[in-house]
Structures are given as C-alpha cells and as structure tokens.
Motif scaffolding. Structure first.
Motif, short mmCIF file in Angstrom:
data_model
loop_
_atom_site.label_atom_id
_atom_site.label_comp_id
_atom_site.label_asym_id
_atom_site.label_seq_id
_atom_site.Cartn_x
_atom_site.Cartn_y
_atom_site.Cartn_z
N GLU A 33 0.85 -1.18 0.00
CA GLU A 33 0.00 0.00 0.00
C GLU A 33 0.88 1.24 0.00
O GLU A 33 1.99 1.23 0.53
CB GLU A 33 -0.91 0.02 1.24
CG GLU A 33 -1.99 -1.06 1.21
CD GLU A 33 -3.12 -0.81 2.22
OE1 GLU A 33 -3.15 0.26 2.86
OE2 GLU A 33 -3.97 -1.70 2.35
N HIS A 94 -4.79 6.59 -0.38
CA HIS A 94 -3.91 5.43 -0.36
C HIS A 94 -4.45 4.32 -1.25
O HIS A 94 -5.62 4.34 -1.63
CB HIS A 94 -3.61 4.94 1.07
CG HIS A 94 -4.76 4.28 1.77
ND1 HIS A 94 -5.64 4.98 2.56
CD2 HIS A 94 -5.18 3.00 1.82
CE1 HIS A 94 -6.54 4.15 3.06
NE2 HIS A 94 -6.29 2.92 2.62
N HIS A 96 -5.16 0.25 -2.42
CA HIS A 96 -5.45 -1.12 -1.98
C HIS A 96 -5.00 -2.04 -3.11
O HIS A 96 -5.73 -2.25 -4.08
CB HIS A 96 -6.96 -1.30 -1.73
CG HIS A 96 -7.43 -0.72 -0.43
ND1 HIS A 96 -8.76 -0.67 -0.08
CD2 HIS A 96 -6.74 -0.18 0.61
CE1 HIS A 96 -8.88 -0.11 1.13
NE2 HIS A 96 -7.67 0.21 1.56
N SER A 104 -11.49 0.08 5.26
CA SER A 104 -11.38 -0.86 6.38
C SER A 104 -11.65 -0.12 7.69
O SER A 104 -11.71 1.11 7.72
CB SER A 104 -9.97 -1.45 6.41
OG SER A 104 -9.04 -0.44 6.74
N ASP A 107 -8.92 2.19 8.26
CA ASP A 107 -9.04 3.42 7.47
C ASP A 107 -9.97 4.42 8.17
O ASP A 107 -9.68 5.61 8.23
CB ASP A 107 -9.61 3.11 6.07
CG ASP A 107 -8.62 2.33 5.22
OD1 ASP A 107 -7.42 2.35 5.53
OD2 ASP A 107 -9.08 1.68 4.25
ZN LIG Z 1 -7.18 1.20 3.33
#
Ligand SMILES: [Zn+2]
Length: 154
Positions: A33, A94, A96, A104, A107
C-alpha cells in the motif's frame, strides 16, 4: 470528473489526468500500500471541492495491507502552500493493491484521528482509496468524512 455526495450535498471535481497520476504513483509501490495527502480548494460557498494536487509524505510505513503516513514536517509545508497558492490540505489517499475501494476499520479510525488532530483544521476531510493491480488503476472511490462516518461520492 465530477462527483456528488448526496449526504452532504457537495461535489468534488478532479481531472482524470491527475487521478491517473496518483494511481501511477501508487502502482510503483505495488504490492504494498502507498499513499499521501490531497491538496485542493473550495468554491466560495464550500459546496464544491477542487482537488488540485497530491503530496507524498516525508515518512511512512507501507506494507501489503497497511499504510501509515507521518505528518512530520507537513504543517509548515501546508502553511507555505497556502500562502503561495491559496490551496490547502483537504484529505488523504492510499492504495489497496489487488483490493476493492471499500474502506477498512483501520481506514475509518485513521480518519477519526485525523479530524481530531489539532494540526488539521478542516471539518470534513476527504479519503481517496485506489484499487490497483500491478499494472493499472482499476477503481477510485472518494469518501467524505462526517461525524465518524465515511460516505462515498458517486
Ligand atoms: Zn485502506
């Protein structure tokens, strides 16, 4: 590209070219990531957010399923940017790798912390998640943070 967030009745505008550039920066770090900060400006009525640029963090940790950036050195960077171009920090992005653009728990918690952080003085930061594969950007989803929730733009 023009996106709309029904919940907040706000829109977001970003050039396809800029979005591709952000994606390509993320692809370089595949399969880990990677991410950073989003720069932009608002219309006078604050209903439209123009994403104008992106910034890489000065230090970060990126692994297969996690990205953490440090805000070290960014405060003075952002204040200079504002003085020079009247643009400011508007959120985060960001990747994935080989993943969806769903956020998530991590996140969401990161955004809760960002909004609560005294160095960030915006109320509704944006989160951009890029679903990438080894060679291309597959999908991009923008979210607006509001009251401990992330709501997608469509
Ligand atoms: Zn994430």
């Amino acid at each position: 590209m023009k996106l709309y967030n029904k919940h907040r009745k706000v829109e977001l505008i970003i050039d396809q070219e800029l979005l591709e550039k952000i994606g390509n920066t993320g692809i370089v770090h595949f399969p880990n990531e990677f991410g950073g900060f989003l720069i932009g400006k608002y219309s006078d009525d604050y209903r439209t957010l123009f994403i104008t640029d992106y910034i890489l963090p000065k230090s970060y940790k990126g692994s297969r399923y996690l990205f953490e950036r440090s805000s070290k050195g960014m405060k003075s960077f952002f204040s200079k940017l504002f003085k020079k171009k009247k643009e400011y920090y508007v959120g985060e992005w960001h990747t994935h790798p080989n993943g969806s653009t769903g956020f998530s728990e991590t996140d969401l918690n990161a955004m809760i912390n960002i909004e609560a952080s005294p160095s960030v003085n915006i109320k509704n930061p944006v989160l951009l998640i890029l679903g990438i594969s080894e060679k291309q950007l597959n999908q991009a989803t923008f979210y607006i943070y509001d009251n401990k929730k992330l709501i997608p733009y469509e």
